[in-house]
Design an enzyme around this catalytic site. Structure first.
Site, PDB file in Angstrom:
ATOM      1  N   HIS A 146       0.840  -1.188   0.000  1.00 21.40           N
ATOM      2  CA  HIS A 146       0.000   0.000   0.000  1.00 21.40           C
ATOM      3  C   HIS A 146       0.880   1.244   0.000  1.00 21.40           C
ATOM      4  O   HIS A 146       2.076   1.201   0.307  1.00 21.40           O
ATOM      5  CB  HIS A 146      -0.905   0.005   1.227  1.00 21.40           C
ATOM      6  CG  HIS A 146      -1.962  -1.046   1.194  1.00 21.40           C
ATOM      7  ND1 HIS A 146      -2.987  -1.112   2.108  1.00 21.40           N
ATOM      8  CD2 HIS A 146      -2.161  -2.094   0.349  1.00 21.40           C
ATOM      9  CE1 HIS A 146      -3.766  -2.135   1.839  1.00 21.40           C
ATOM     10  NE2 HIS A 146      -3.287  -2.754   0.780  1.00 21.40           N
TER      11      HIS A 146
ATOM     12  N   GLU B 180       1.215   3.768   1.942  1.00 28.06           N
ATOM     13  CA  GLU B 180       1.902   4.116   3.187  1.00 28.06           C
ATOM     14  C   GLU B 180       3.124   3.239   3.411  1.00 28.06           C
ATOM     15  O   GLU B 180       4.160   3.719   3.901  1.00 28.06           O
ATOM     16  CB  GLU B 180       0.938   3.990   4.373  1.00 28.06           C
ATOM     17  CG  GLU B 180      -0.276   4.907   4.311  1.00 28.06           C
ATOM     18  CD  GLU B 180      -1.443   4.309   3.543  1.00 28.06           C
ATOM     19  OE1 GLU B 180      -2.513   4.930   3.522  1.00 28.06           O
ATOM     20  OE2 GLU B 180      -1.286   3.208   2.956  1.00 28.06           O
TER      21      GLU B 180
ATOM     22  N   CYS C  26      -2.457  -0.383   7.623  1.00 26.32           N
ATOM     23  CA  CYS C  26      -1.542   0.765   7.587  1.00 26.32           C
ATOM     24  C   CYS C  26      -1.715   1.660   8.813  1.00 26.32           C
ATOM     25  O   CYS C  26      -0.727   2.221   9.313  1.00 26.32           O
ATOM     26  CB  CYS C  26      -1.762   1.558   6.307  1.00 26.32           C
ATOM     27  SG  CYS C  26      -1.325   0.627   4.812  1.00 26.32           S
TER      28      CYS C  26
END
Length: 228
Positions: free
Chosen positions: A108, A110, A155
């Site tokens: 992802h 992040e 995240c």
């Protein structure tokens, strides 16, 4: 209570253990199964503002994150982008989704930005000894994240453990959101893995709805591309 074990020295989004409520487990399973598909409900967050509104001072950094999201869209990834700044509001890392490109459901936006920072910090005088968990927490404690969509549960938990100072996001993530929409991992107290500066630490500041309309527009464009 959420317990997440992370090996900081080989972080790369390797979450070794989750012992969390069934609702969160269900959400994580959906995230991992539906990575390539469009799984975000694109409803506008109630705090939506643009450069002409209350959040005008965040506009430049949010715009930079949107540019990262556009790069993801051009690569046929879910268009989410982020920027990390230090206490002087200097950009020190950025990222975009790479789950399809890497064939790794944990990549992802992040996680991409976190790994950029960890690599930078290792190279800046800590190559031989590596980073201790306390050093990582100290460095992240002065960092702010700007991201185009609310953090997912995974995240949000990672940033909580790493000790991020605050997060600003665009649109809400009504299916997988870890900062209010499904769980509020930013606001509670979580017992962190042994070795961090504070074994039990409070959450990070979080504010949503900044340039949400622009973020939603990108997500709708992506949905149109992948829908039959």
């Amino acid at each position: 209570m959420l317990f997440v074990t992370v090996d900081i020295h080989v972080f790369k989004a390797n979450f070794l253990l989750f012992a969390i409520p069934p609702l969160a487990i269900s959400c994580i399973q959906q995230i991992l199964v539906a990575t390539v598909s469009f799984g975000i409900n694109v409803g506008i967050c109630s705090h939506n503002k643009t450069k002409d509104g209350h959040h005008s001072r965040y506009y430049g950094l949010c715009k930079f994150s949107l540019d990262q999201a556009k790069l993801a869209l051009d690569s046929l990834e879910v268009p989410v982008g982020c920027t990390i700044v230090n206490e002087g509001n200097n950009v020190i890392a950025s990222g975009r989704n790479r789950t399809t490109e890497s064939q790794n459901a944990t990549r992802h936006v992040e996680m991409e930005a976190i790994d950029v920072l960890l690599d930078q910090w290792r190279k800046n005088g800590l190559r031989k000894t590596g980073l201790s968990k306390a050093q990582v927490a100290d460095k992240f404690s002065i960092c702010t994240l700007y991201v185009t969509c609310e953090l997912c549960i995974i995240c949000a938990a990672a940033l909580f453990i790493l000790g991020i100072k605050q997060v600003y996001y665009g649109c809400a993530n009504d299916k997988f959101g870890g900062c209010r929409s499904i769980l509020s991992l930013h606001s509670g107290s979580i017992q962190t893995p042994t070795g961090f500066r504070d074994h039990t630490r409070k959450g990070f500041k979080c504010q949503g709805g900044i340039m949400a309309s622009e973020a939603i527009s990108l997500l709708r464009t992506f949905k149109g591309q992948v829908s039959p």
